[in-house]
Design a protein around this motif. Structure first.
Motif, PDB file in Angstrom:
ATOM      1  N   GLN A 167       0.823  -1.211   0.000  1.00 26.40           N
ATOM      2  CA  GLN A 167       0.000   0.000   0.000  1.00 26.40           C
ATOM      3  C   GLN A 167       0.860   1.266   0.000  1.00 26.40           C
ATOM      4  OE1 GLN A 167      -3.197  -0.585  -0.487  1.00 26.40           O
ATOM      5  NE2 GLN A 167      -3.510   1.591  -0.835  1.00 26.40           N
ATOM      6  N   ASP A 168       2.049   1.211   0.605  1.00 31.06           N
ATOM      7  CA  ASP A 168       2.892   2.394   0.720  1.00 31.06           C
ATOM      8  C   ASP A 168       4.238   2.259   0.008  1.00 31.06           C
ATOM      9  OD1 ASP A 168       3.987   0.507   2.374  1.00 31.06           O
ATOM     10  OD2 ASP A 168       4.298   1.862   4.059  1.00 31.06           O
ATOM     11  N   GLU A 169       4.376   1.238  -0.827  1.00 28.68           N
ATOM     12  CA  GLU A 169       5.661   1.024  -1.493  1.00 28.68           C
ATOM     13  C   GLU A 169       5.477   0.151  -2.726  1.00 28.68           C
ATOM     14  OE1 GLU A 169      10.172  -0.318  -0.210  1.00 28.68           O
ATOM     15  OE2 GLU A 169       8.477  -1.156   0.884  1.00 28.68           O
ATOM     16  N   LEU A 170       6.281   0.432  -3.746  1.00 26.70           N
ATOM     17  CA  LEU A 170       6.307  -0.371  -4.957  1.00 26.70           C
ATOM     18  C   LEU A 170       7.747  -0.452  -5.413  1.00 26.70           C
ATOM     19  CD1 LEU A 170       4.091  -0.335  -8.044  1.00 26.70           C
ATOM     20  CD2 LEU A 170       6.482   0.275  -8.350  1.00 26.70           C
ATOM     21  N   PHE A 171       8.155  -1.622  -5.835  1.00 26.24           N
ATOM     22  CA  PHE A 171       9.475  -1.782  -6.442  1.00 26.24           C
ATOM     23  C   PHE A 171       9.290  -2.531  -7.738  1.00 26.24           C
ATOM     24  CE2 PHE A 171      13.399  -3.999  -7.402  1.00 26.24           C
ATOM     25  CZ  PHE A 171      14.292  -2.945  -7.369  1.00 26.24           C
ATOM     26  N   LEU A 172       9.971  -2.067  -8.775  1.00 22.44           N
ATOM     27  CA  LEU A 172       9.864  -2.677 -10.088  1.00 22.44           C
ATOM     28  C   LEU A 172      11.216  -2.575 -10.776  1.00 22.44           C
ATOM     29  CD1 LEU A 172       7.992  -3.778 -12.374  1.00 22.44           C
ATOM     30  CD2 LEU A 172       7.568  -1.388 -12.972  1.00 22.44           C
ATOM     31  N   SER A 173      11.721  -3.695 -11.242  1.00 27.15           N
ATOM     32  CA  SER A 173      12.988  -3.716 -11.958  1.00 27.15           C
ATOM     33  C   SER A 173      12.758  -4.338 -13.332  1.00 27.15           C
ATOM     34  CB  SER A 173      14.029  -4.506 -11.166  1.00 27.15           C
ATOM     35  OG  SER A 173      15.300  -4.372 -11.763  1.00 27.15           O
TER      36      SER A 173
END
Length: 182
Positions: A167-173
């Protein structure tokens, strides 16, 4: 279509950013917060180095997009950096630029207007990767997950090698699907 900045607009925004930084330093010095003033100076130096590194990738449109991103109204604040040896990536500029535009557009669409939202874009050069680390608030996590699924299906140039959404974070590589061209 991307806004075409005039020289006067670029200078106006750059001057505004510098004045904000100088006012922060001056305010902290006047409050005798020497350590915080030095931290701000270090942040300015890091930012200038990051800008220089992106500029030296020989991707002028990508550089312009990244450097001017925060000058337009967005619910997120962008910081960027280059990891690895700076090298000429002009051959991949269109793909890099499109990937950044797509992901940042998705985040703009789903970022909460009620929170402070930040994104750190890292461009790794060997192997060539784009990593997006978002912190803040997402309005609808499920819709963001669906949007990333659509991205996977429709944008065959990139492959998602790592991702998570909270809900408070996203990581995408992301990496290029056909890395032998790199």
């Amino acid at each position: 279509m991307a806004k075409k900045w005039t020289t006067v607009e670029v200078l106006r925004h750059a001057r505004h950013d510098w004045m904000n930084d100088l006012q922060l330093i001056k305010a902290n010095l006047s409050l005798n917060r020497i350590e915080r003033a030095n931290e701000i100076i270090d942040e300015i130096i890091r930012s200038a180095r990051n800008e220089s590194n992106v500029m030296n990738l020989n991707t002028p449109e990508l550089f312009e997009y990244l450097i001017t991103f925060n000058w337009s109204k967005h619910p997120i604040d962008l910081k960027f950096q280059v990891d690895g040896k700076v090298r000429d990536l002009h051959t991949y500029e269109e793909t890099l630029l499109n990937g950044c535009r797509l992901i940042l557009s998705l985040l703009n669409s789903h970022a909460s207007m009620k929170t402070e939202n930040k994104i750190r874009l890292t461009i790794a050069t060997d192997p060539l990767l784009l990593s997006f680390h978002f912190t803040g608030g997402l309005e609808n996590r499920e819709m963001m997950e669906d949007a990333l699924e659509d991205f996977k299906k429709t944008h065959k140039t990139f492959s998602i090698i790592e991702s998570y959404i909270r809900q408070d974070e996203l990581f995408l590589s992301l990496t290029f699907v056909d890395e032998k061209h790199i």
